[in-house]
Write an enzyme that holds these catalytic residues in place. Structure first.
Site: not given
Ligand SMILES: *[C@@H]1O[C@H](CO)[C@@H](O)[C@H](O)[C@H]1NC(C)=O
Length: 290
Positions: A104, A106, A108, A198, A202
């Site tokens: 993968e 990524d 994000e 999350w 955080g």
């Protein structure tokens, strides 16, 4: 006069046709390139395939994936991220293979409360193992306009670019025993979903559902890549001479990466000695870029 008018307009028509062909082959078409994978009506292909919007509400997010699989290439997508209070939302653009031991690559985009910066999260998984995160804040507002996010994936390295500025290079360190994604074809994926357990600060800042639906927009997808499978026109040998297949980082690129990493990087797994208490991963020691 009449004749020259005619031939001029003919010339104009030819010129228009040529420029349309060029635009079409550059921009791609979401109807031809992508399948909606979840979210039903929340994912919309618009303007005859030129634009795609994803939305998220309290019931579901939405997403799409490429019809084709690719083995190496250059993948560009323009995105305009969720405006305003995007806390708790995650927008994605990534490549992934399927199954156990998957690979993968990524991008994000972790939303934030109004006025606070998005975090751009990057990661590379090889043979099912990730743990190679680097995160950045941006030097522009990614919700105000479209910007181009690019993944270049060749046999020597993976390069992440934003508006053509390299922000990360993950070099192939197989010689030092670090697995590198190179034999599993990958699809392109994109999604918008809720990750308020999350994503933002955080997990402390939750999604504000009174602001739903949240919307992110995509356009100008372009894969200049080795298509795998039936009907694939482009083959490895055809693509061997393409710029992306040997693309690296020249001196100017290294300067830009240094600038991005110095001013805009907010997390680098290779600096996280607490997390890797038994020693940093091998690639962290092998090169400055990882
Ligand atoms: C949100 O904003 C805070 C405060 O500026 C920042 O520390 C954090 O990295 C931002 N991004 C996310 C995803 O929490």
């Amino acid at each position: 006069m009449g004749l020259s008018r005619y031939s001029n307009s003919n010339a104009l028509a030819v010129a228009l046709t040529i420029s349309c062909v060029i635009v079409a082959s550059y921009a791609g078409n979401f109807h031809d390139d992508m399948d909606i994978t979840f979210g039903g009506e929340r994912a919309k292909i618009l303007n005859g395939g030129q634009d795609l919007s994803l939305s998220l509400n309290q019931y579901s997010g939405s997403g799409f994936q490429s019809k084709h699989e690719y083995l190496f290439g250059r993948f560009d997508m323009q995105l305009r991220l969720v405006k305003g209070n995007s806390a708790g939302t995650v927008t994605t653009f990534y490549l992934s293979s399927k199954g156990a031991g998957h690979n993968e690559i990524d991008f994000e985009f972790l939303g934030n409360s109004s006025g606070n910066p998005y975090t751009i999260h990057t990661n590379v998984y090889s043979q099912g193992k990730g743990d190679k995160e680097q995160q950045f804040h941006l030097w522009f507002d990614p919700t105000a306009a479209f910007h181009t996010y690019t993944i270049i994936w060749n046999k020597q390295r993976i390069i992440f670019l934003i508006d053509n500025i390299p922000v990360r290079v993950f070099n192939n360190h197989e010689a030092s025993g670090v697995p590198f994604p190179k034999s599993q074809p990958m699809r392109v994926y994109a999604s918008l979903w809720n990750a308020d357990d999350w994503a933002t600060q955080g997990g402390r800042v939750k999604t504000d559902w009174t602001k739903a639906p949240f919307t992110a927009s995509y356009r100008k997808f372009n894969a200049n890549a080795n298509k795998i499978g039936p009907n694939s026109k482009s083959t490895s040998s055809q693509n061997e001479n393409q710029a992306w297949s040997t693309q690296g980082i020249d001196a100017a690129g290294r300067n830009r990466i240094r600038w991005v990493q110095k001013k805009h990087m907010v997390y680098d797994y290779c600096s996280d000695k607490k997390r890797f208490a038994n020693g940093l991963p091998a690639e962290c020691k092998r090169s400055r870029f990882h």
